[in-house]
Each structure stands twice: as structure tokens, then as C-alpha cells.
Write an enzyme that holds these catalytic residues in place. Sequence first.
Site, PDB file in Angstrom:
ATOM      1  NE  ARG A  23      49.418  10.341  18.837  1.00 30.29           N
ATOM      2  CZ  ARG A  23      49.921  11.064  17.837  1.00 30.29           C
ATOM      3  NH1 ARG A  23      51.194  11.038  17.593  1.00 30.29           N
ATOM      4  NH2 ARG A  23      49.131  11.786  17.097  1.00 30.29           N
ATOM      5  NE  ARG A  27      55.886   6.774  15.553  1.00 26.04           N
ATOM      6  CZ  ARG A  27      56.030   7.853  14.786  1.00 26.04           C
ATOM      7  NH1 ARG A  27      56.749   7.785  13.690  1.00 26.04           N
ATOM      8  NH2 ARG A  27      55.462   8.994  15.123  1.00 26.04           N
ATOM      9  NE  ARG A  36      54.217   1.367  12.118  1.00 26.74           N
ATOM     10  CZ  ARG A  36      54.520   2.531  11.596  1.00 26.74           C
ATOM     11  NH1 ARG A  36      54.061   3.626  12.121  1.00 26.74           N
ATOM     12  NH2 ARG A  36      55.290   2.597  10.553  1.00 26.74           N
ATOM     13  CG  ASP A  73      45.239   9.356  13.540  1.00 32.32           C
ATOM     14  OD1 ASP A  73      46.235   9.431  14.279  1.00 32.32           O
ATOM     15  OD2 ASP A  73      44.903  10.276  12.772  1.00 32.32           O
ATOM     16  CE1 TYR A 150      47.255  16.774  10.459  1.00 37.63           C
ATOM     17  CE2 TYR A 150      45.558  17.480  12.005  1.00 37.63           C
ATOM     18  CZ  TYR A 150      46.875  17.158  11.740  1.00 37.63           C
ATOM     19  OH  TYR A 150      47.810  17.230  12.740  1.00 37.63           O
TER      20      TYR A 150
HETATM   21  O1  1CP Z   1      46.916   8.504  22.493  1.00 36.07           O
HETATM   22  C1  1CP Z   1      46.886   7.332  22.073  1.00 36.07           C
HETATM   23  O2  1CP Z   1      47.725   6.467  22.418  1.00 36.07           O
HETATM   24  C2  1CP Z   1      45.713   6.893  21.208  1.00 36.07           C
HETATM   25  C3  1CP Z   1      45.863   6.901  19.816  1.00 36.07           C
HETATM   26  C4  1CP Z   1      46.020   8.202  19.038  1.00 36.07           C
HETATM   27  C5  1CP Z   1      45.397   9.447  19.214  1.00 36.07           C
HETATM   28  C6  1CP Z   1      44.502   9.895  20.360  1.00 36.07           C
HETATM   29  C7  1CP Z   1      46.794   8.289  17.877  1.00 36.07           C
HETATM   30  C8  1CP Z   1      47.638   7.214  17.337  1.00 36.07           C
HETATM   31  N1  1CP Z   1      46.589   9.522  17.314  1.00 36.07           N
HETATM   32  C9  1CP Z   1      45.754  10.254  18.111  1.00 36.07           C
HETATM   33  C10 1CP Z   1      45.248  11.605  17.893  1.00 36.07           C
HETATM   34  C11 1CP Z   1      45.819  12.443  16.810  1.00 36.07           C
HETATM   35  N2  1CP Z   1      46.186  12.075  15.550  1.00 36.07           N
HETATM   36  C12 1CP Z   1      45.936  13.837  16.910  1.00 36.07           C
HETATM   37  C13 1CP Z   1      45.514  14.647  18.107  1.00 36.07           C
HETATM   38  C14 1CP Z   1      46.476  14.593  19.215  1.00 36.07           C
HETATM   39  C15 1CP Z   1      47.816  15.222  18.978  1.00 36.07           C
HETATM   40  O3  1CP Z   1      47.872  16.455  18.770  1.00 36.07           O
HETATM   41  O4  1CP Z   1      48.804  14.485  18.999  1.00 36.07           O
HETATM   42  C16 1CP Z   1      46.456  14.313  15.692  1.00 36.07           C
HETATM   43  C17 1CP Z   1      46.769  15.747  15.325  1.00 36.07           C
HETATM   44  C18 1CP Z   1      46.603  13.192  14.825  1.00 36.07           C
HETATM   45  C19 1CP Z   1      47.071  13.199  13.417  1.00 36.07           C
HETATM   46  C20 1CP Z   1      48.267  12.363  13.277  1.00 36.07           C
HETATM   47  N3  1CP Z   1      48.222  10.998  13.261  1.00 36.07           N
HETATM   48  C21 1CP Z   1      49.605  12.765  13.266  1.00 36.07           C
HETATM   49  C22 1CP Z   1      50.113  14.209  13.339  1.00 36.07           C
HETATM   50  C23 1CP Z   1      50.367  14.671  11.967  1.00 36.07           C
HETATM   51  C24 1CP Z   1      50.882  16.089  11.798  1.00 36.07           C
HETATM   52  O5  1CP Z   1      51.981  16.207  11.261  1.00 36.07           O
HETATM   53  O6  1CP Z   1      50.188  17.053  12.141  1.00 36.07           O
HETATM   54  C25 1CP Z   1      50.390  11.599  13.173  1.00 36.07           C
HETATM   55  C26 1CP Z   1      51.875  11.496  13.073  1.00 36.07           C
HETATM   56  C27 1CP Z   1      49.492  10.500  13.205  1.00 36.07           C
HETATM   57  C28 1CP Z   1      49.833   9.044  13.203  1.00 36.07           C
HETATM   58  C29 1CP Z   1      49.676   8.396  14.506  1.00 36.07           C
HETATM   59  N4  1CP Z   1      48.502   8.341  15.234  1.00 36.07           N
HETATM   60  C30 1CP Z   1      48.667   7.575  16.361  1.00 36.07           C
HETATM   61  C31 1CP Z   1      50.033   7.102  16.360  1.00 36.07           C
HETATM   62  C32 1CP Z   1      50.631   6.202  17.405  1.00 36.07           C
HETATM   63  C33 1CP Z   1      50.646   7.629  15.203  1.00 36.07           C
HETATM   64  C34 1CP Z   1      52.056   7.353  14.751  1.00 36.07           C
HETATM   65  C35 1CP Z   1      51.916   6.305  13.720  1.00 36.07           C
HETATM   66  C36 1CP Z   1      52.997   5.308  13.646  1.00 36.07           C
HETATM   67  O7  1CP Z   1      53.932   5.581  12.870  1.00 36.07           O
HETATM   68  O8  1CP Z   1      52.929   4.240  14.281  1.00 36.07           O
END
Ligand code: 1CP
Length: 342
Positions: A23, A27, A36, A73, A150
Site C-alpha cells: 500500500r 491515503r 484521487r 485492487d 468478498y
Molecule cells: O499496495 C499498493 O500500493 C497497490 C495497490 C493495492 C493493492 C495491492 C490496493 C489499493 N489494494 C490492494 C490489494 C487489496 N485490496 C487487498 C489485499 C491486500 C491487503 O490485505 O491489504 C485487499 C483485501 C483489498 C480489498 C480492499 N480494497 C480493501 C479491504 C476491504 C476490507 O474491509 O476487507 C480496501 C479498503 C480496498 C480499497 C483500496 N485498495 C487500494 C487502496 C489504496 C484502497 C483504499 C482506497 C482509498 O480510499 O483510496
Amino acid sequence: MTKTILRALKGEVLPTPPIWMMRQAGRYLPEYRETRAKAGDFLSLCYNPELAAEVTLQPIRRYGFDAAILFADILLLPQALGPKLWFETGEGPRMETTDTPGQVANLKPTEAIHETLSPVYETVRILSRELPKETTLIGFAGAPWTVATYMIAGKGSKDQAAAHALKAQDRPTFQALIDRITEATVEYLSAQIEAGAEVVKLFDSWAGSLKGQDFKDFAEAPTQKIIAALKARHPGTPIIAFPREAGQGYIGFAHRTGADCVAIDNSVSPEWAAANVQIDGCVQGNLAPEHMVTGGQALIAATRHVVKAFSKGPHIFNLGHGITPDAHPDNVQLMIDTVRGA
Ligand code: 1CP
């Protein structure tokens, strides 16, 4: 000269471990929040190749990480199979659920995913042109179990209860869903590699809730199938697996799945991981992400501890999970300085 991450993934022990952060585009960075806002919302950012490439590059410019991870994502792939996906502000992802035989049968055919996902491949192409020559480009997908949790629940959940229930009550439907995700993931990652991803990573964020035979059947087996298919097509592309919170399941995971590297979360000590997992090859991890919030001497001490524990084998320095939005950008710099200056 070969990039440091690729050298570590081949098993080389480097004097300073290469470093990137899960990540790293997110943010906690003001420049991310600005881009964003320009995109409008998170999904529009994921599907806008110019802006997705821009946020991928931001942490590389600011910190000079050794790898960039494609900004996208894990939920884009299931969306490309048909179910609607949206993000509720302040709550997280929501999806149309897929938990009946009919819904699984009605998912779009695998070939159809590229129609939705082609902007992601374009992001990869832009990045392979624009990244500094020493920076490795990592593509990724969710592992089938985590993606299925999911799709079945329609949202994130702490205990993945809906997916466990479907697995218990209608095994054929659950297995069919896992198989469809597995097949689509091979095509998705293959397309990322063809567009220029040099390494790919499988995120199995919820692997820790699979126990015993379930861990073998739904964390290991789909990962092994994806890796075998990718290795047949792209033998030179290293693959990182992240079966988060696998505990004892980390032992031999690389060997059983064919992964070139196993990413380790911070629920296990680096000494344990060095003795039990790094003996099979490269590992990635595993500083607690909380240090990016709290900083100070504790960050320095914990960073040195991780570097030292893994120093006798191939290692890519990373956090044990993603950096959180409340992290301070200066703490990231302090971590990097500590790794590189140690
Ligand atoms: O790592 C990076 O910088 C690359 C981008 C990336 C990756 C590899 C994002 C951006 N998401 C992911 C993977 C991801 N997405 C995973 C696996 C890794 C982990 O466990 O963190 C999972 C479970 C998700 C699903 C997801 N997407 C969630 C979790 C939801 C939950 O409650 O279980 C969330 C909050 C997101 C949104 C997201 N994805 C990425 C970002 C930066 C965000 C936040 C969005 C925002 O508000 O800007």
C-alpha cells in the site's frame, strides 16, 4: 546490472535488502489524496491508466523504493467476471454476492475479463516506460480464497463467515467458484506480465482463517495451480505468495506451491520465519505497520531487528501488511534510512 529485487528473488543474499511497502501508494500520502480527488473516486482512479500510473510513481519519486506495485485492487478481477462493485465512503468495498449455483454459472467467461481490465494493462505499459531503470514493477491479483470471500459475502468481513458457510453447505458451488477465479487469475496475471510486470504477487489476505485440510485445498492448491500455469507461459517471471497469517502453514509453502518468495506477516517473529521459511528461499517482510504511525526509536530498533534476523538469506524488506492511512510519511523515510544505513 540486474535489479536488486530480481536478484533477491533468485536467492542472492544482498548486503542491504531491497525495499518496498504494501500500500505504498495510499491515503497516508498527500499527493495520493490529491490525485484521487482529481479522479473522483477510488474505482475511477484504478481504471484511469494515466492517474493510476501517476499514483504508482508517487512513492517511487518521494522515497526511491526498489519496487513499484501497480495501482489497482484485488476486487477488479471479480468485477470483470460480472458482479457489480462499488465503494461505500468510510466503509469499504461492496459487491453483488455470488453464492448460488446459478450465480456461479452466470459469471462471464474468462476471455471476457480483458474488456474490463484493459485499462489496468495500459497502466502497466505506461509504468514499464516511465519507471527508473533500477525499479522493479510488481503486478498482482488476489488469491482465489480471498477473492471468493468478498464475492460470497459482498463485502469484507473479519471472520469470512459467509465463505466458510458456503464451503460447508454447498461444497460443489464453492469449489466451482474457486476454480473460476483460479482460471481467470491466470489470464489476468499473464496479461499483466505481457504488458510489462516483472514480478507478480498473489495476496491471500484471509489465508489465516483456513485451517488443516482447508488450508491445503483452498490456500495452497489454487496458488499452486496459478503458479504452475504462469511458470509454463512465463518461466522467467518470479512470483511472490502472501498467505497472510498462515502461521505453521508458512513452513514449506514455497516448496509446495512453487512460489519464488513468501511474504510474511508480522504475527510471527522474523527469527522464526528465518529459521522455518527462509531456509526454502527468498522471504519478504515483516515489520509491523504500526511503526509507520508511531515512529521514533521503537521504529529504528524494530527495523534493525527485522534486517538482522533475515540477513543470512535472501530477503526483501517490507511491512507485515499494508501501511495505514494514519501513518506519517516521515516515518517511512526513517524506516528506509534505517534499512539502508544499518
Ligand atoms: O499496495 C499498493 O500500493 C497497490 C495497490 C493495492 C493493492 C495491492 C490496493 C489499493 N489494494 C490492494 C490489494 C487489496 N485490496 C487487498 C489485499 C491486500 C491487503 O490485505 O491489504 C485487499 C483485501 C483489498 C480489498 C480492499 N480494497 C480493501 C479491504 C476491504 C476490507 O474491509 O476487507 C480496501 C479498503 C480496498 C480499497 C483500496 N485498495 C487500494 C487502496 C489504496 C484502497 C483504499 C482506497 C482509498 O480510499 O483510496
